[in-house]
Design an enzyme around this catalytic site. Structure first.
Site, short mmCIF file in Angstrom:
data_model
loop_
_atom_site.label_atom_id
_atom_site.label_comp_id
_atom_site.label_asym_id
_atom_site.label_seq_id
_atom_site.Cartn_x
_atom_site.Cartn_y
_atom_site.Cartn_z
N ASP A 37 37.72 35.57 31.38
CA ASP A 37 37.28 36.91 31.79
C ASP A 37 37.35 37.91 30.64
O ASP A 37 36.40 38.67 30.40
CB ASP A 37 38.06 37.41 33.02
CG ASP A 37 39.56 37.54 32.77
OD1 ASP A 37 40.03 37.20 31.66
OD2 ASP A 37 40.28 37.94 33.70
N ASP B 129 47.76 38.73 36.53
CA ASP B 129 48.69 37.86 35.81
C ASP B 129 50.08 37.94 36.41
O ASP B 129 50.76 36.91 36.61
CB ASP B 129 48.76 38.24 34.33
CG ASP B 129 47.56 37.75 33.53
OD1 ASP B 129 46.76 36.96 34.08
OD2 ASP B 129 47.43 38.16 32.36
#
Length: 224
Positions: free
Chosen positions: A73, A95
């Site tokens: 990404d 994350d």
């Protein structure tokens, strides 16, 4: 250690980035979360049998896929020239969700783990280390990457999960450490050393080490 391979990894995925064209990078970011959530479900329910081994193995593959999507990404956003504060915010938020979710899912596996609280403790201590890495930016410094990096933790966790899959397949019981001094403390309340409890202990104490290491580096830069 594995954080140093970031440049090599970026070159390796460059062909994939080019093939993705004008795809919205956020699709990959959210996709990595969905894939990770499926992996968590598999890990939480895996038993000590052949089916459990298959579930853990599938979870490992899904976590690796989520990691690839997570790396793509940012690379795609930079290639398209659309990288910015929101993309960075979203990427790091997910994350952290994945980091915490993975450890909680492992802690929820009653076949391998005695104490659910060990997953929660590992998650909190891991967050401490991650927090200190980004907190330096809020006071005008560069992001601190010292200590036990996310890449290091992920690789070691996957290695532990592969060991857990083999244990489930072979019917192994792990190692009873209840009679060893301080083992209960080091293993976060778990009396059995196996792939999953090892993953929790590594993340927990790696988080403590990372927090202290990054705190010292940040303090040195601020006061030096």
């Amino acid at each position: 250690m594995f954080e140093k391979l970031r440049g090599t990894w970026s070159k390796a995925i460059e062909p994939l980035v080019l093939r993705l064209g004008n795809l919205d990078p956020s699709v990959l970011t959210w996709g990595s979360l969905i894939v990770a959530l499926l992996a968590f479900w598999l890990l939480a329910g895996a038993g000590l049998d052949g089916n459990g081994a298959t579930m853990i193995g599938g979870a490992v593959l899904l976590i690796m896929l989520a990691g690839v999507l997570d790396a793509l990404d940012g690379a795609l956003a930079r290639h398209q020239g659309v990288d910015g504060p929101y993309g960075d915010f979203l990427d790091h938020t997910i994350d952290r969700v994945v980091d915490v979710g993975l450890l909680i899912a492992i802690g929820m596996n009653a076949a391998f783990v005695d104490e659910l609280s060990s997953g929660l403790v590992a998650a909190v201590l891991t967050l401490f280390g991650s927090y200190m890495g980004t907190q330096s930016q809020s006071v005008g410094l560069d992001r601190i990457y010292g200590g036990f990096s996310r890449a290091d933790r992920l690789v070691l966790t996957l290695a532990c999960l592969i060991a857990a899959a083999w244990q489930a397949y072979s019917g192994g019981a792990g190692i009873d450490v209840s009679g060893i001094d301080y083992a209960d403390w080091l293993m976060l309340g778990n009396s059995n050393l196996n792939g999953m409890t090892a993953a929790l202990a590594i993340s927990a104490w790696g988080g403590v080490y990372t927090f202290l290491s990054r705190f010292v580096k940040t303090r040195s830069q601020l006061l030096g």
